[in-house]
Write a protein that holds these residues in place. Structure first.
Motif, PDB file in Angstrom:
ATOM      1  N   PRO A  78      45.087  43.466  41.658  1.00  0.00           N
ATOM      2  CA  PRO A  78      46.265  44.309  41.876  1.00  0.00           C
ATOM      3  C   PRO A  78      47.600  43.633  41.621  1.00  0.00           C
ATOM      4  O   PRO A  78      48.607  44.318  41.460  1.00  0.00           O
ATOM      5  N   VAL A  79      47.649  42.318  41.554  1.00  0.00           N
ATOM      6  CA  VAL A  79      48.897  41.614  41.294  1.00  0.00           C
ATOM      7  C   VAL A  79      48.914  40.990  39.902  1.00  0.00           C
ATOM      8  O   VAL A  79      49.878  41.124  39.156  1.00  0.00           O
ATOM      9  N   GLU A  80      47.817  40.357  39.516  1.00  0.00           N
ATOM     10  CA  GLU A  80      47.791  39.601  38.265  1.00  0.00           C
ATOM     11  C   GLU A  80      47.405  40.421  37.048  1.00  0.00           C
ATOM     12  O   GLU A  80      47.591  39.975  35.906  1.00  0.00           O
ATOM     13  N   GLY A  81      46.823  41.601  37.254  1.00  0.00           N
ATOM     14  CA  GLY A  81      46.456  42.443  36.128  1.00  0.00           C
ATOM     15  C   GLY A  81      45.340  41.895  35.282  1.00  0.00           C
ATOM     16  O   GLY A  81      45.217  42.225  34.098  1.00  0.00           O
ATOM     17  N   ARG A  82      44.478  41.077  35.864  1.00  0.00           N
ATOM     18  CA  ARG A  82      43.309  40.590  35.133  1.00  0.00           C
ATOM     19  C   ARG A  82      42.067  41.328  35.610  1.00  0.00           C
ATOM     20  O   ARG A  82      42.046  41.908  36.700  1.00  0.00           O
ATOM     21  N   ILE A  83      41.031  41.313  34.795  1.00  0.00           N
ATOM     22  CA  ILE A  83      39.792  42.010  35.130  1.00  0.00           C
ATOM     23  C   ILE A  83      38.919  41.076  35.968  1.00  0.00           C
ATOM     24  O   ILE A  83      38.503  40.014  35.489  1.00  0.00           O
ATOM     25  N   THR A  84      38.655  41.457  37.199  1.00  0.00           N
ATOM     26  CA  THR A  84      37.855  40.590  38.073  1.00  0.00           C
ATOM     27  C   THR A  84      36.364  40.916  38.007  1.00  0.00           C
ATOM     28  O   THR A  84      35.531  40.031  38.180  1.00  0.00           O
ATOM     29  N   HIS A  85      36.034  42.181  37.768  1.00  0.00           N
ATOM     30  CA  HIS A  85      34.633  42.593  37.679  1.00  0.00           C
ATOM     31  C   HIS A  85      34.523  43.717  36.653  1.00  0.00           C
ATOM     32  O   HIS A  85      35.454  44.506  36.486  1.00  0.00           O
ATOM     33  N   ALA A  86      33.377  43.769  35.973  1.00  0.00           N
ATOM     34  CA  ALA A  86      33.126  44.842  35.006  1.00  0.00           C
ATOM     35  C   ALA A  86      31.625  45.063  34.897  1.00  0.00           C
ATOM     36  O   ALA A  86      30.830  44.153  35.171  1.00  0.00           O
ATOM     37  N   THR A  87      31.239  46.268  34.506  1.00  0.00           N
ATOM     38  CA  THR A  87      29.824  46.594  34.356  1.00  0.00           C
ATOM     39  C   THR A  87      29.337  46.206  32.960  1.00  0.00           C
ATOM     40  O   THR A  87      30.108  45.756  32.102  1.00  0.00           O
TER      41      THR A  87
END
Length: 342
Positions: A78-87
């Motif tokens: 929510p702050v850094e705009g990076r993807i932390t998890h994905a399917t």
């Protein structure tokens, strides 16, 4: 009028356009297939190239663009705009520094939202939810997702995970595997992929959710027709149960149901209402439930809306209840009480 470049990164399609607000007015729209099989780096390169093309086209016509709003599959920090998890829909997408990369490539302020959150904002602010302060959006398609939008901002949670409606337990799904690795969740039963798996187990026929809906609406009682109608009834009821439970917790002004199954034939709609009645407390049982009419563009609208809003004071910093500056970072170990440095 303020304009944003909007980019939507999905498992099968990448889309970009210039969105002018209010309106919304969408121009310079382009889309390409997502090179998902080639990995996260290839998806990032293709998305960057598409956004660059749309931006160049707009600038070439004298259209000024202020910010870039991104709607992406996966969980977004929510702050850094990076993807932390994905399917597995986007292999190798987790860990992608999406915001920083696009800011470097395009030279614009970038805001990144999860795709379902972005779609919910678009529907709440510019779709059938317009005029309501608190809108609960539920998307029932290949998967099941959702999001709460309050005063035009998505409630994303401390970890960016808020809104995973598909991972609520429902009795209809008991013992069924879910895409998250658990059992008994709504998505494993009532999503498009869940319906396909259940119908195959019950009948031996491997049909898509669209084909199952077609069987249910055909005037040919008996056999597969009855099996399809029974499954749609169960799926609608299960979805309604989850919505009813969320009404008890969130108490929104309205619920907007979207995704491919939102327009499923009878008995899905009446079963959805039945499921809500089974779970919703009396004070919220009559909350209006609306069917989305925005379509795929809603994600672009929502991404553009939030990016422009956050670029303009006093909305430059997200509210504490939405995305606090010290939001949880899953890569940082917790500080135990005895280790508290204060």
């Amino acid at each position: 009028m303020p304009r944003a470049l909007a980019l939507d990164i999905g498992g099968s399609k990448l889309a970009a356009a210039v969105v002018e607000l209010p309106g919304p007015v969408v121009t310079h729209a382009r889309s390409v297939p997502t090179p998902a099989a080639q990995g996260g780096a290839a998806v990032l390169a293709a998305a960057s190239d598409l956004a660059r093309q749309v931006l160049a086209s707009a600038v070439g016509e004298g259209v000024a663009v202020e910010v870039l709003g991104v709607s992406s599959a996966g969980t977004v920090h929510p702050v850094e705009g990076r993807i932390t998890h994905a399917t597995d829909t986007l292999p190798g997408w987790a860990g992608t520094p999406l915001r920083d990369h696009l800011q470097h490539e395009l030279g614009l302020p970038v805001t990144v939202l999860n795709d379902v959150h972005a779609h919910g904002v678009g529907e709440a602010v510019h779709g059938v939810g317009r005029g309501h302060r608190r809108v609960l959006a539920v998307a029932v398609g290949t998967g099941v997702g959702g999001g709460l939008v309050v005063d035009g901002e998505p409630v994303v949670g401390a970890r960016g995970v808020a809104g995973h409606v598909g991972h609520l337990p429902v009795p209809e799904a008991v013992g069924m595997p879910c895409t998250c690795g658990r059992e008994g969740h709504l998505e494993g039963f009532a999503s498009g992929s869940g319906l396909r798996a259940v119908f195959r187990t019950r009948t031996g026929q491997d049909l898509t959710a669209r084909q199952i809906a077609g069987l249910a609406s055909a005037d040919d009682p008996g056999g597969l027709h009855d099996a399809a109608r029974a499954l749609l009834a169960e799926a609608g009821r299960a979805t309604g149960r989850a919505v009813g439970a969320l009404l008890n917790v969130l108490d929104p002004d309205v619920v907007v149901v979207g995704g491919g199954l939102a327009r499923a034939p009878r008995p899905w709609p009446s079963s959805l209402a039945e499921g809500i009645r089974l779970e919703a407390m009396d004070p919220v049982a009559a909350t209006p439930v609306l069917v989305s009419g925005a379509g795929a563009e809603a994600a672009l609208w929502g991404a553009a809306h939030v990016a422009l809003r956050r670029a303009t004071p006093p909305h430059a910093a997200p509210a504490d209840s939405l995305a606090p500056p010290d939001a949880y970072d899953p890569t940082v170990p917790p500080v135990r009480a005895e280790e508290d440095p204060r």
